[in-house]
Scaffold this motif. Structure first.
Motif, PDB file in Angstrom:
ATOM      1  N   GLN A   8      11.504   1.638 -22.641  1.00 29.29           N
ATOM      2  CA  GLN A   8      10.200   1.988 -22.056  1.00 29.29           C
ATOM      3  C   GLN A   8       9.071   1.816 -23.063  1.00 29.29           C
ATOM      4  OE1 GLN A   8      11.002   5.979 -20.710  1.00 29.29           O
ATOM      5  NE2 GLN A   8      11.542   5.293 -18.657  1.00 29.29           N
ATOM      6  N   ILE A   9       9.316   2.230 -24.294  1.00 28.82           N
ATOM      7  CA  ILE A   9       8.295   2.073 -25.335  1.00 28.82           C
ATOM      8  C   ILE A   9       7.972   0.601 -25.544  1.00 28.82           C
ATOM      9  CG2 ILE A   9       7.809   2.346 -27.804  1.00 28.82           C
ATOM     10  CD1 ILE A   9       9.508   4.958 -27.664  1.00 28.82           C
ATOM     11  N   LEU A  10       8.997  -0.212 -25.675  1.00 30.15           N
ATOM     12  CA  LEU A  10       8.775  -1.639 -25.910  1.00 30.15           C
ATOM     13  C   LEU A  10       8.079  -2.318 -24.735  1.00 30.15           C
ATOM     14  CD1 LEU A  10      12.126  -2.540 -27.689  1.00 30.15           C
ATOM     15  CD2 LEU A  10       9.847  -2.410 -28.724  1.00 30.15           C
ATOM     16  N   ARG A  11       8.416  -1.905 -23.517  1.00 28.25           N
ATOM     17  CA  ARG A  11       7.746  -2.476 -22.341  1.00 28.25           C
ATOM     18  C   ARG A  11       6.254  -2.147 -22.331  1.00 28.25           C
ATOM     19  NH1 ARG A  11      12.275  -0.498 -18.260  1.00 28.25           N
ATOM     20  NH2 ARG A  11      13.680  -2.282 -18.381  1.00 28.25           N
ATOM     21  N   SER A  12       5.921  -0.927 -22.702  1.00 28.44           N
ATOM     22  CA  SER A  12       4.517  -0.505 -22.608  1.00 28.44           C
ATOM     23  C   SER A  12       3.689  -0.852 -23.844  1.00 28.44           C
ATOM     24  CB  SER A  12       4.423   0.993 -22.334  1.00 28.44           C
ATOM     25  OG  SER A  12       4.913   1.725 -23.432  1.00 28.44           O
ATOM     26  N   LYS A  13       4.322  -0.970 -24.994  1.00 27.81           N
ATOM     27  CA  LYS A  13       3.551  -1.128 -26.232  1.00 27.81           C
ATOM     28  C   LYS A  13       3.673  -2.486 -26.903  1.00 27.81           C
ATOM     29  CE  LYS A  13       2.290   3.210 -26.195  1.00 27.81           C
ATOM     30  NZ  LYS A  13       0.942   3.644 -25.951  1.00 27.81           N
ATOM     31  N   SER A  14       4.620  -3.298 -26.470  1.00 34.68           N
ATOM     32  CA  SER A  14       4.787  -4.601 -27.118  1.00 34.68           C
ATOM     33  C   SER A  14       4.430  -5.728 -26.150  1.00 34.68           C
ATOM     34  CB  SER A  14       6.234  -4.779 -27.592  1.00 34.68           C
ATOM     35  OG  SER A  14       7.088  -5.104 -26.509  1.00 34.68           O
ATOM     36  N   THR A  15       4.348  -6.910 -26.697  1.00 32.35           N
ATOM     37  CA  THR A  15       4.118  -8.100 -25.865  1.00 32.35           C
ATOM     38  C   THR A  15       5.428  -8.837 -25.615  1.00 32.35           C
ATOM     39  OG1 THR A  15       3.637  -9.417 -27.830  1.00 32.35           O
ATOM     40  CG2 THR A  15       1.758  -8.401 -26.698  1.00 32.35           C
ATOM     41  N   LEU A  16       6.547  -8.199 -25.968  1.00 30.73           N
ATOM     42  CA  LEU A  16       7.857  -8.815 -25.767  1.00 30.73           C
ATOM     43  C   LEU A  16       8.170  -8.930 -24.280  1.00 30.73           C
ATOM     44  CD1 LEU A  16       9.853  -6.804 -28.461  1.00 30.73           C
ATOM     45  CD2 LEU A  16       9.010  -9.156 -28.656  1.00 30.73           C
ATOM     46  N   LEU A  24      17.392  -7.499 -27.917  1.00 32.50           N
ATOM     47  CA  LEU A  24      17.302  -6.698 -29.138  1.00 32.50           C
ATOM     48  C   LEU A  24      18.393  -5.635 -29.176  1.00 32.50           C
ATOM     49  CD1 LEU A  24      13.467  -5.877 -29.369  1.00 32.50           C
ATOM     50  CD2 LEU A  24      14.744  -7.437 -30.835  1.00 32.50           C
ATOM     51  N   SER A  25      18.891  -5.379 -30.358  1.00 30.52           N
ATOM     52  CA  SER A  25      19.767  -4.218 -30.521  1.00 30.52           C
ATOM     53  C   SER A  25      18.867  -2.986 -30.596  1.00 30.52           C
ATOM     54  CB  SER A  25      20.583  -4.345 -31.811  1.00 30.52           C
ATOM     55  OG  SER A  25      19.718  -4.236 -32.939  1.00 30.52           O
ATOM     56  N   ASP A  26      19.460  -1.815 -30.390  1.00 33.97           N
ATOM     57  CA  ASP A  26      18.663  -0.590 -30.508  1.00 33.97           C
ATOM     58  C   ASP A  26      18.028  -0.509 -31.893  1.00 33.97           C
ATOM     59  OD1 ASP A  26      19.349   0.049 -27.941  1.00 33.97           O
ATOM     60  OD2 ASP A  26      20.542   1.820 -28.468  1.00 33.97           O
ATOM     61  N   ARG A  27      18.797  -0.867 -32.897  1.00 32.09           N
ATOM     62  CA  ARG A  27      18.292  -0.804 -34.275  1.00 32.09           C
ATOM     63  C   ARG A  27      17.083  -1.729 -34.453  1.00 32.09           C
ATOM     64  NH1 ARG A  27      21.836  -0.995 -39.735  1.00 32.09           N
ATOM     65  NH2 ARG A  27      20.107  -0.515 -41.118  1.00 32.09           N
ATOM     66  N   ASP A  28      17.171  -2.951 -33.960  1.00 32.29           N
ATOM     67  CA  ASP A  28      16.059  -3.898 -34.071  1.00 32.29           C
ATOM     68  C   ASP A  28      14.839  -3.417 -33.276  1.00 32.29           C
ATOM     69  OD1 ASP A  28      17.504  -5.572 -35.729  1.00 32.29           O
ATOM     70  OD2 ASP A  28      18.157  -6.886 -34.095  1.00 32.29           O
ATOM     71  N   TYR A  34       8.684   1.194 -35.323  1.00 32.87           N
ATOM     72  CA  TYR A  34       8.167   1.839 -36.534  1.00 32.87           C
ATOM     73  C   TYR A  34       7.280   0.906 -37.356  1.00 32.87           C
ATOM     74  CZ  TYR A  34      11.087   5.794 -35.457  1.00 32.87           C
ATOM     75  OH  TYR A  34      11.645   6.875 -34.840  1.00 32.87           O
ATOM     76  N   ALA A  35       7.477  -0.389 -37.244  1.00 30.64           N
ATOM     77  CA  ALA A  35       6.657  -1.342 -37.990  1.00 30.64           C
ATOM     78  C   ALA A  35       5.321  -1.633 -37.310  1.00 30.64           C
ATOM     79  CB  ALA A  35       7.422  -2.644 -38.184  1.00 30.64           C
ATOM     80  N   ASN A  36       5.245  -1.427 -35.989  1.00 33.23           N
ATOM     81  CA  ASN A  36       4.068  -1.879 -35.246  1.00 33.23           C
ATOM     82  C   ASN A  36       3.214  -0.795 -34.612  1.00 33.23           C
ATOM     83  OD1 ASN A  36       4.207  -4.965 -35.195  1.00 33.23           O
ATOM     84  ND2 ASN A  36       6.292  -4.336 -34.754  1.00 33.23           N
ATOM     85  N   LEU A  37       3.710   0.396 -34.493  1.00 35.61           N
ATOM     86  CA  LEU A  37       2.936   1.445 -33.842  1.00 35.61           C
ATOM     87  C   LEU A  37       2.455   2.456 -34.872  1.00 35.61           C
ATOM     88  CD1 LEU A  37       5.018   2.098 -30.610  1.00 35.61           C
ATOM     89  CD2 LEU A  37       3.082   0.585 -30.930  1.00 35.61           C
ATOM     90  N   LYS A  38       1.196   2.840 -34.723  1.00 37.23           N
ATOM     91  CA  LYS A  38       0.626   3.849 -35.610  1.00 37.23           C
ATOM     92  C   LYS A  38       1.124   5.221 -35.177  1.00 37.23           C
ATOM     93  CE  LYS A  38      -3.673   1.296 -36.100  1.00 37.23           C
ATOM     94  NZ  LYS A  38      -5.093   1.308 -35.800  1.00 37.23           N
ATOM     95  N   PRO A  39       1.452   6.064 -36.135  1.00 39.70           N
ATOM     96  CA  PRO A  39       1.847   7.412 -35.742  1.00 39.70           C
ATOM     97  C   PRO A  39       0.652   8.178 -35.192  1.00 39.70           C
ATOM     98  CG  PRO A  39       1.710   7.244 -38.125  1.00 39.70           C
ATOM     99  CD  PRO A  39       1.493   5.865 -37.566  1.00 39.70           C
ATOM    100  N   LYS A  40       0.913   9.064 -34.248  1.00 41.62           N
ATOM    101  CA  LYS A  40      -0.163   9.886 -33.708  1.00 41.62           C
ATOM    102  C   LYS A  40      -0.585  10.883 -34.763  1.00 41.62           C
ATOM    103  CE  LYS A  40       1.159   9.684 -28.880  1.00 41.62           C
ATOM    104  NZ  LYS A  40       1.606  10.438 -27.720  1.00 41.62           N
ATOM    105  N   THR A  41      -1.896  11.038 -34.914  1.00 43.73           N
ATOM    106  CA  THR A  41      -2.394  12.039 -35.845  1.00 43.73           C
ATOM    107  C   THR A  41      -2.950  13.192 -35.041  1.00 43.73           C
ATOM    108  OG1 THR A  41      -4.488  10.870 -35.947  1.00 43.73           O
ATOM    109  CG2 THR A  41      -2.939  10.418 -37.712  1.00 43.73           C
ATOM    110  N   PRO A  42      -2.577  14.395 -35.408  1.00 45.76           N
ATOM    111  CA  PRO A  42      -3.079  15.540 -34.657  1.00 45.76           C
ATOM    112  C   PRO A  42      -4.593  15.635 -34.741  1.00 45.76           C
ATOM    113  CG  PRO A  42      -1.414  16.189 -36.279  1.00 45.76           C
ATOM    114  CD  PRO A  42      -1.725  14.760 -36.504  1.00 45.76           C
ATOM    115  N   LYS A  43      -5.201  16.049 -33.638  1.00 47.74           N
ATOM    116  CA  LYS A  43      -6.649  16.224 -33.638  1.00 47.74           C
ATOM    117  C   LYS A  43      -7.021  17.378 -34.553  1.00 47.74           C
ATOM    118  CE  LYS A  43      -7.823  14.358 -29.174  1.00 47.74           C
ATOM    119  NZ  LYS A  43      -8.609  14.529 -27.989  1.00 47.74           N
ATOM    120  N   ASN A  44      -8.212  17.253 -35.103  1.00 44.85           N
ATOM    121  CA  ASN A  44      -8.796  18.296 -35.940  1.00 44.85           C
ATOM    122  C   ASN A  44      -8.015  18.560 -37.219  1.00 44.85           C
ATOM    123  OD1 ASN A  44     -10.803  18.528 -34.025  1.00 44.85           O
ATOM    124  ND2 ASN A  44      -9.748  20.153 -32.932  1.00 44.85           N
TER     125      ASN A  44
END
Length: 124
Positions: A8-16, A24-28, A34-44
């Motif tokens: 689901q993450i790859l479908r919504s966040k990648s162009t794959l 892809l394997s789960d590991r790949d 982890y290489a392409n998505l920025k971690p969420k930073t808490p507000k404030n």
């Protein structure tokens, strides 16, 4: 790929494509996430700044600069406020509230120095 959440993450966040995701394997897949998505930073989190006494366009530009420098821009004087940047026509209530809370007030020049050098002006 076995992991449904990863799919689901790859479908919504990648162009794959769906075929590429399936190959892809789960590991790949997680490596891509982890290489392409920025971690969420808490507000404030971190230093907060509020601007008062500026025109709309000027305030928007200062807010962009503050955000780019890692400051959290807020619209009012809150308990967590670190800086109040004061322009030529500041709101009296914001100034008073900031003073009551011992918030450091900066003029535009001091703000720009803070952004450019990271140095804090001496507290007034």
């Amino acid at each position: 790929m076995q992991n449904q959440k990863l799919r689901q993450i790859l479908r919504s966040k990648s162009t794959l494509s769906e075929d590429q995701i399936e190959q892809l394997s789960d590991r790949d897949g997680w490596t891509w996430v982890y290489a392409n998505l920025k971690p969420k930073t808490p507000k404030n989190k971190g230093a907060q700044i509020c601007f008062t006494g500026f025109g709309i366009a000027e305030k928007d530009e200062l807010s962009k600069q503050a955000t780019s420098a890692g400051l959290c821009v807020v619209g009012s004087v809150t308990k967590g406020l670190t800086f109040l940047c004061v322009g030529n026509n500041p709101g009296d209530s914001k100034l008073q509230k900031a003073e009551d809370q011992n918030v450091q007030c900066l003029n535009q020049h001091e703000f720009m120095l803070l952004i450019e050098t990271g140095e804090l002006p001496a507290k007034k």
